[in-house]
Design a protein around this motif. Sequence first.
Motif, mmCIF file in Angstrom:
data_model
loop_
_atom_site.group_PDB
_atom_site.id
_atom_site.type_symbol
_atom_site.label_atom_id
_atom_site.label_comp_id
_atom_site.label_asym_id
_atom_site.label_seq_id
_atom_site.Cartn_x
_atom_site.Cartn_y
_atom_site.Cartn_z
ATOM 1 N N UNK A 69 10.603 1.999 8.237
ATOM 2 C CA UNK A 69 10.163 1.115 9.326
ATOM 3 C C UNK A 69 9.178 0.057 8.817
ATOM 4 N N UNK A 70 8.537 0.358 7.688
ATOM 5 C CA UNK A 70 7.595 -0.626 7.138
ATOM 6 C C UNK A 70 8.331 -1.813 6.531
ATOM 7 N N UNK A 71 9.542 -1.521 6.026
ATOM 8 C CA UNK A 71 10.332 -2.585 5.403
ATOM 9 C C UNK A 71 10.613 -3.700 6.396
ATOM 10 N N UNK A 72 10.745 -3.302 7.657
ATOM 11 C CA UNK A 72 11.108 -4.289 8.670
ATOM 12 C C UNK A 72 9.903 -4.772 9.454
ATOM 13 N N UNK A 73 8.723 -4.491 8.948
ATOM 14 C CA UNK A 73 7.513 -4.871 9.690
ATOM 15 C C UNK A 73 7.503 -6.358 10.016
ATOM 16 N N UNK A 74 8.087 -7.150 9.110
ATOM 17 C CA UNK A 74 8.106 -8.591 9.311
ATOM 18 C C UNK A 74 8.842 -8.979 10.595
ATOM 19 N N UNK A 103 0.830 -1.207 0.000
ATOM 20 C CA UNK A 103 0.000 0.000 0.000
ATOM 21 C C UNK A 103 0.866 1.260 0.000
ATOM 22 N N UNK A 104 1.940 1.233 0.797
ATOM 23 C CA UNK A 104 2.750 2.449 0.928
ATOM 24 C C UNK A 104 3.937 2.493 -0.030
ATOM 25 N N UNK A 111 1.493 4.637 -2.137
ATOM 26 C CA UNK A 111 1.183 6.007 -1.704
ATOM 27 C C UNK A 111 2.396 6.925 -1.828
ATOM 28 N N UNK A 112 3.602 6.393 -1.507
ATOM 29 C CA UNK A 112 4.797 7.224 -1.611
ATOM 30 C C UNK A 112 5.088 7.626 -3.053
ATOM 31 N N UNK A 113 4.886 6.674 -3.943
ATOM 32 C CA UNK A 113 5.101 6.976 -5.359
ATOM 33 C C UNK A 113 4.161 8.090 -5.801
ATOM 34 N N UNK A 114 2.943 8.029 -5.321
ATOM 35 C CA UNK A 114 1.966 9.053 -5.702
ATOM 36 C C UNK A 114 2.327 10.418 -5.135
ATOM 37 N N UNK A 115 2.820 10.394 -3.896
ATOM 38 C CA UNK A 115 3.253 11.663 -3.308
ATOM 39 C C UNK A 115 4.351 12.266 -4.178
ATOM 40 N N UNK A 116 5.256 11.410 -4.620
ATOM 41 C CA UNK A 116 6.345 11.863 -5.472
ATOM 42 C C UNK A 116 5.795 12.452 -6.768
ATOM 43 N N UNK A 117 4.879 11.728 -7.394
ATOM 44 C CA UNK A 117 4.363 12.134 -8.699
ATOM 45 C C UNK A 117 3.484 13.376 -8.643
ATOM 46 N N UNK A 118 2.617 13.397 -7.631
ATOM 47 C CA UNK A 118 1.603 14.455 -7.627
ATOM 48 C C UNK A 118 1.970 15.671 -6.788
ATOM 49 N N UNK A 119 2.824 15.474 -5.804
ATOM 50 C CA UNK A 119 3.176 16.608 -4.947
ATOM 51 C C UNK A 119 4.565 17.148 -5.271
#
Length: 383
Positions: free
Chosen positions: A102-107, A61-62, A69-77
């Motif tokens: 921190x999401x990368x290490x969620x596992x 998702x992120x 979502x991060x890709x979209x922030x990059x593209x649109x903002x």
Amino acid sequence: MPIEEKVGKTLAELGVADAQGVEALFAEVRAAMEKEREELIVRAPSTEKERGQLCKALRDRWLARKNGLLTQVHEHWLEPASKELRPVVGKNFNMLRQAAASLETAELLEAVPVGIRKVFADRIEPKDSVSIEKGPLDLTLPGYRRPLGSLHPVTRMQREIEEIFLSLGYWIEGGPEIESVYYNFDALNIPETHPSRDDWDTLYIDATTLLRTHTSPVQIRAMKKYGAPLYIIIPGKCYRHDNPDSSHSPMFHQIEGLAIDRDITFADLKGTLDFFARKLFGEKIRTRFQPSFFPFTEPSGEVAISCTLCDGQGCPVCKESGWVEVMGCGMVHPEVLRNGGIDPARYSGWAFGLGVDRYALMKYGINDIQLLFQSDVRFLEQF
Ligand SMILES: [Zn+2]
């Protein structure tokens, strides 16, 4: 408007036109991301498989390259941002990307046993409480590292000097900083008319008590306590009525040395202090002894060393003389020995005194004694 909708619009479409608006918008995104991550932690799925799936869903998702979502922030903002807003958007985007790591290490959360996660979940989300503002306890985060301190330059200098004399068989002796007028002046053969006794030089507590102006009173105390022979050094704080400036401080550190034995002569004094200077400042150092006057030694002398900066050639630091005065010294006055309960007919001794702070200034190339006592971390962490 939910976050996934917002990242689909440009800043202009969202009506964000200034830096403040950008900061607020990114804060909202970071908070949303952190909240989803926390929810995952406290959710404590029953099987590891389910947990793995949830972690992957959150990451996709992120962080997904396409439509995350991060890709979209990059593209649109970030990409279409105006020249004025670009720096603040860029800075915030970087912060967001760091937080997203921190999401990368969620596992890794799987390392925490499910039972413990449940305990935290209960603690974090009491059944009937409102939502938690601060993050839940996350056992996977690294601990706080507290910065290590270091020795103060004066302490380091003092220990270095102490080491040299300890290796020569001297031992360290201490005494009170609140001292009697008798020990500070009378017993050291300093007459009542001596200018150093003046209010302008000495900090009196009352008529018979003062803050010691030098470490010399400990000479008398040690003589009375141990008798002769005696080989001691006396490090400690001293106080004088001095206005603080780049070379003066109302509190300063002294080291005093005292050797009493049979047949101690000026040759012992010279030999020891010459050895000390070469040990501390380097083998190339030369020492120079000049006559001086102190009430508690006879004869008295001042020791200078060849300037460490110009090697005796002459420079501004040594005032073009090639020499730097480093301490006072002399043969202990018979009256002082007598006051310490030692028979001057049988014993003789020599003594020296030096300012530790000034040695630290010399050694570390510091040009203001005040720096030593201001406790500025930016200064202290250089040592
Ligand atoms: Zn010089």
